[in-house]
Enzyme design. Structure first.
Site, PDB file in Angstrom:
ATOM      1  N   GLN A   1       0.814  -1.204   0.000  1.00  0.00           N
ATOM      2  CA  GLN A   1       0.000   0.000   0.000  1.00  0.00           C
ATOM      3  C   GLN A   1       0.857   1.267   0.000  1.00  0.00           C
ATOM      4  OE1 GLN A   1      -2.657  -2.170   3.262  1.00  0.00           O
ATOM      5  NE2 GLN A   1      -3.316  -0.058   3.022  1.00  0.00           N
TER       6      GLN A   1
ATOM      7  N   PHE B   1      -5.983  -3.916   3.478  1.00  0.00           N
ATOM      8  CA  PHE B   1      -6.639  -3.650   4.765  1.00  0.00           C
ATOM      9  C   PHE B   1      -5.692  -3.061   5.814  1.00  0.00           C
ATOM     10  CE2 PHE B   1      -8.701  -7.508   2.913  1.00  0.00           C
ATOM     11  CZ  PHE B   1      -9.821  -6.870   2.428  1.00  0.00           C
TER      12      PHE B   1
ATOM     13  N   GLU C   1       0.569  -1.686   4.526  1.00  0.00           N
ATOM     14  CA  GLU C   1       0.976  -0.278   4.553  1.00  0.00           C
ATOM     15  C   GLU C   1       2.444  -0.150   4.922  1.00  0.00           C
ATOM     16  OE1 GLU C   1      -0.141   3.989   6.679  1.00  0.00           O
ATOM     17  OE2 GLU C   1      -1.556   2.343   6.764  1.00  0.00           O
TER      18      GLU C   1
ATOM     19  N   ARG D   1      -5.480   7.957  16.992  1.00  0.00           N
ATOM     20  CA  ARG D   1      -6.820   7.898  16.386  1.00  0.00           C
ATOM     21  C   ARG D   1      -7.810   7.228  17.331  1.00  0.00           C
ATOM     22  NH1 ARG D   1      -9.425   8.612  11.293  1.00  0.00           N
ATOM     23  NH2 ARG D   1      -7.526   9.310  10.259  1.00  0.00           N
TER      24      ARG D   1
ATOM     25  N   ARG E   1      -7.825  -1.545   8.715  1.00  0.00           N
ATOM     26  CA  ARG E   1      -8.988  -0.754   8.334  1.00  0.00           C
ATOM     27  C   ARG E   1      -9.682  -0.123   9.553  1.00  0.00           C
ATOM     28  NH1 ARG E   1     -13.252  -3.418   4.116  1.00  0.00           N
ATOM     29  NH2 ARG E   1     -14.197  -1.494   3.289  1.00  0.00           N
TER      30      ARG E   1
ATOM     31  N   PHE F   1      -7.928   1.879  11.685  1.00  0.00           N
ATOM     32  CA  PHE F   1      -6.702   2.481  12.210  1.00  0.00           C
ATOM     33  C   PHE F   1      -6.868   3.089  13.600  1.00  0.00           C
ATOM     34  CE2 PHE F   1      -2.963   5.320  11.990  1.00  0.00           C
ATOM     35  CZ  PHE F   1      -2.050   4.470  11.404  1.00  0.00           C
TER      36      PHE F   1
ATOM     37  N   THR G   1      -3.910  11.554  10.317  1.00  0.00           N
ATOM     38  CA  THR G   1      -3.691  12.400  11.490  1.00  0.00           C
ATOM     39  C   THR G   1      -2.311  13.051  11.451  1.00  0.00           C
ATOM     40  OG1 THR G   1      -3.057  10.410  12.715  1.00  0.00           O
ATOM     41  CG2 THR G   1      -5.315  11.200  12.988  1.00  0.00           C
TER      42      THR G   1
ATOM     43  N   ALA H   1      -6.128   5.467   5.468  1.00  0.00           N
ATOM     44  CA  ALA H   1      -6.904   6.515   6.139  1.00  0.00           C
ATOM     45  C   ALA H   1      -8.117   6.962   5.323  1.00  0.00           C
ATOM     46  CB  ALA H   1      -6.016   7.712   6.478  1.00  0.00           C
TER      47      ALA H   1
ATOM     48  N   GLU I   1     -12.950   3.134   5.490  1.00  0.00           N
ATOM     49  CA  GLU I   1     -12.904   2.721   6.888  1.00  0.00           C
ATOM     50  C   GLU I   1     -14.194   2.918   7.690  1.00  0.00           C
ATOM     51  OE1 GLU I   1      -8.314   3.365   8.130  1.00  0.00           O
ATOM     52  OE2 GLU I   1      -9.394   5.154   7.535  1.00  0.00           O
TER      53      GLU I   1
END
Length: 782
Positions: free
Chosen positions: A202, A233, A237, A315, A347, A349, A447, A516, A718
């Site tokens: 990702q 998902f 990442e 988050r 997903r 986060f 964020t 995100a 998400e």
């Protein structure tokens, strides 16, 4: 509402759907292999926490087919890397910190030979005490990052003033990403130190940077490409790095292409999951259920390294309000270090974890007061004009939760069904039903402010076809389809004339991860900017060439119109423009406006806007076995103006069912040695089509995004997932009913059959338990 646009807002098939269903979609492992390709495998630790006192790889090196073996000593550049801080060794550096940590890597002439070879290593350990439980880690103040706290108001005064107050805690397990395509990277060395990497990731740019650090080469010598993933998902990442970096190191060492494709068991053992967590809470509230003060201690299990845990934990804090105004609060976030896989993005986060905390509290309040949870929720909603400042000091300006929940309450027939559920429960001793309606307010943006940027490159060819390349990655969510729709809409051409190409760090550099829920927001806008640059040049040319005003030039219905002076087919027009040396390509860049965020105080405006949604779930449980089934789900989702309603519908349905799996069935279990025992499809169960409810109603709430998002759409990836909390709380509602609503159920997640039976015992509503007690009493009395 019918779309006012020609392409955007209309149903279009996923650009790769025909390839998916026919088996012709090319994933990383399907790329034709170069001659001489080698295949990699890892030697994994069999201890959760230990010093390596002996690592004898002589038998590995002499094993059939083995061409190269590498350890941390073979790293030419940085031996430690990481997403947020460099605390992860490329390969174990004298110490192993979780069961399954890669200690060395092998390249051999076949996968089978590579996997057989790694088993020949002779390893001896000096065992150290492993911290495996999040509560133990919190008690020992074992953290990967310092704790973070935000607070406001006279907490102790408000808690003591009541008039009602109670404390509690609960635990929620993690979740394996279980992408259908596992982790895979294919590294191909080129001339003069160049390295081409094909990866299922990702975040191609992060893979490029990590390989650059580890190989000690500049980024311009490394090219990373990803055409598509079979699911990500969040699991791809950051955690693609171990496969990408080691494939590149082995390729550099051997001078031959190297592919590392993780076996599913190894993938489970090596990579991190959704953060499991434990929450302690203390809440005060009024007679009608309005929260006057709430205190949270959030213990987030991060694993052995930081990875993305800081941002995930932030988050969780940011979503601990969900849709509710909190006047007095104290939220302490502990980023706990344990000797387990380094947990990572998934997903939502951290958002689902935060939402679950406040929803659990709301449910407890309703149970203790004997009120319907929906009424307590409504009472605590953010106000439309006041009571609208979040704990992180962002003003909620786009609030539609009141209207949206009212609409779902009516369309789902919540009040009528509540009476039906109560009647059913009164007439059934073993089977019990539960009903729950849960809202979601989900912030959209990274964020970390710097990640909210994107680039795109658009080429118009002289035959009228268009190619768009952007920094986002396609993992089945339809990003390429939506970006192509944006480009087609801007140019006024049919969607079939636009194609999205593979994500490539040599075309669009310095990209952010596709995460995100920002993929379409960022990359769609960047592509729009690029196209509008092209259109501006073409409009000036058309005005000059055909003798009209540039403001009169329009791109519609596969034509270019120049007022009443000319109407030329798009393909013919761009041929003429090219002949007159007008540029037919451009780059575009976009940065999300308005957002800012202080990482020290956790205050500011971390989100560009909010997505609002709600779900009503009805379940039935068997109090003898603990089994449960979702019988109906109704979802109302604020998608703004959807770019592709069909793709968006699939995202809502898929996210909801994935969330249901997290909360009801997907149980990760480690033994007392720290070994993950649920590491294959045989022991880890994700939802299947049979778990979908017979009635599954999804609708989009009519609403424009008040912010200048791409065509006023809202994010999809998400926010649907935490809607599945309605299923969890419906199960808890059924348990509550089984105990005649006399005691508040103590129920952790996931709500497996065993968990439900324990919850039933906590309220005295388990017939199986009562039967067992009766048998024991009878046996005692002969």
């Amino acid at each position: 509402m019918k779309s006012k646009y020609r392409t955007v807002g209309t149903v279009a098939p996923h650009e790769s759907a025909h390839l998916h269903v026919s088996g012709r979609a090319q994933y990383t492992d399907d790329i034709p292999e170069w001659q001489g390709t080698l295949y990699g495998a890892f030697g994994l630790s069999e201890r959760a926490h230990a010093r390596i006192t002996k690592l004898d790889l002589s038998k590995v090196r002499s094993a059939p087919g083995v061409v190269a073996v590498i350890t941390v000593e073979d790293v030419p550049g940085d031996k430690y890397i990481g997403a947020a801080k460099a605390d992860e060794p490329v390969l174990a550096d004298g110490l192993v910190e979780y069961y399954g940590q890669p200690m060395f890597a092998v390249a051999a002439t076949s996968y089978d030979l590579a996997r057989r070879a790694v088993k020949l290593a002779e390893v001896e350990y000096e065992d150290l005490h492993p911290v495996l439980d999040v509560q133990e880690g919190a008690e020992k103040e074992s953290y990967v990052l310092p704790p973070v706290r935000i607070a406001q108001g006279d907490m102790e005064g408000k808690l003591n003033a009541g008039p009602h107050r109670h404390q509690g805690s609960f635990y929620c397990g993690g979740q394996e990403q279980f992408y259908l395509e596992g982790q895979v990277s294919y590294a191909v060395p080129g001339e003069d130190g160049e390295m081409q990497l094909f990866a299922s990731t990702q975040h191609p740019t992060e893979m490029q940077l990590m390989i650059s650090h580890v190989l000690h080469q500049p980024s311009h010598t490394i090219k990373v490409q990803c055409r598509r993933m079979g699911g990500g998902f969040g699991g791809k990442e950051t955690q693609s790095w171990q496969f990408a970096v080691n494939a590149a190191m082995l390729a550099q060492k051997t001078g031959r292409p190297v592919k590392i494709r993780a076996d599913r068991d190894d993938d489970f053992m090596i990579t991190g999951k959704r953060h499991d967590f434990r929450v302690e809470y203390d809440v005060a509230y009024t007679d009608d259920g309005q929260i006057t003060a709430v205190k949270f201690v959030q213990q987030l299990r991060c694993g052995y390294s930081a990875d993305l845990s800081g941002a995930v934990a932030d988050r969780q804090v940011f979503h601990s309000d969900n849709a509710y105004y909190l006047d007095t609060f104290d939220i302490l976030s502990l980023r706990v270090k344990t000797n387990s896989q380094s947990n990572t993005a998934f997903r939502g986060f951290g958002g689902p974890q935060g939402i679950m905390a406040i929803e659990y509290v709301i449910e407890d309040i309703a149970a203790k007061l004997g009120r319907d949870p929906l009424d307590v929720r409504k009472l605590n909603f953010y106000g439309r004009t006041d009571r609208n400042i979040t704990p992180y000091q962002m003003k909620v300006e786009d609030n539609v939760i009141h209207e949206l929940v009212d609409q779902l309450e009516k369309t789902s027939q919540y009040r009528e069904r509540r009476k039906e559920v109560d009647t059913f429960n009164a007439n059934n001793r073993v089977l019990k039903k539960g009903l729950s309606l849960v809202p979601v307010k989900f912030g959209i943006s990274f964020t970390l402010t710097q990640l909210n940027q994107a680039g795109a490159l658009v080429h118009v060819y002289t035959d009228g076809s268009v190619l768009v390349n952007h920094g986002g990655t396609e993992m089945g969510q339809g990003l390429n389809t939506k970006v192509a729709q944006v480009v087609a809409e801007e140019l006024g051409v049919d969607l079939k004339h636009v194609r999205s190409s593979a994500t490539d760090t040599s075309k669009v550099p310095n990209t952010s991860a596709t995460a995100a829920s920002t993929g379409t927001d960022l990359n769609g806008k960047a592509a729009q900017v690029a196209v509008r640059k092209i259109k501006a040049a073409l409009a000036d040319f058309a005005a000059d060439h055909y003798g009209c005003d540039a403001a009169e030039v329009a791109f519609v219905d596969n034509h270019v119109e120049c007022g009443d002076k000319a109407r030329v087919p798009f393909a013919k027009f761009v041929q003429t423009a090219h002949a007159n040396r007008i540029p037919l390509w451009s780059s575009g860049f976009y940065r999300t406006p308005k957002i800012h965020y202080d990482t020290e105080t956790l205050t500011g405006r971390p989100f560009y806007y909010f997505v609002y949604a709600a779900a009503c779930a009805e379940v039935i449980i068997d109090t003898l076995t603990g089994e449960n089934r979702l019988v109906r789900a109704d979802i109302l989702y604020d998608a703004g103006r959807p770019i592709n309603p069909a793709v968006d519908l699939g995202q809502v349905e898929g996210g909801f069912i994935q969330g249901m799996g997290w909360l009801t069935a997907e149980e990760l279990w480690w033994n007392d040695k720290g070994r993950l025992m649920t590491h294959a499809p045989s022991t880890y169960k994700i939802p299947s089509v049979s778990d979908c409810p017979a009635q599954f109603n999804v609708a989009f709430f009519e609403n424009n995004n008040r912010e200048d998002s791409i065509y006023q759409s809202k994010a999809m990836g998400e926010p649907p997932l935490p809607l599945a909390l309605s299923v969890f709380f419906a199960i808890r509602d059924a348990v509550h009913a089984a105990g005649d609503r006399k005691a508040v159920p103590l129920m952790d997640a996931p709500a497996t059959a065993e968990c439900v039976l324990k919850a039933l015992e906590s309220v005295g509503g388990c017939p199986a338990s009562k039967l067992g007690q009766a048998v024991e009493v009878a046996a005692d009395h002969g």
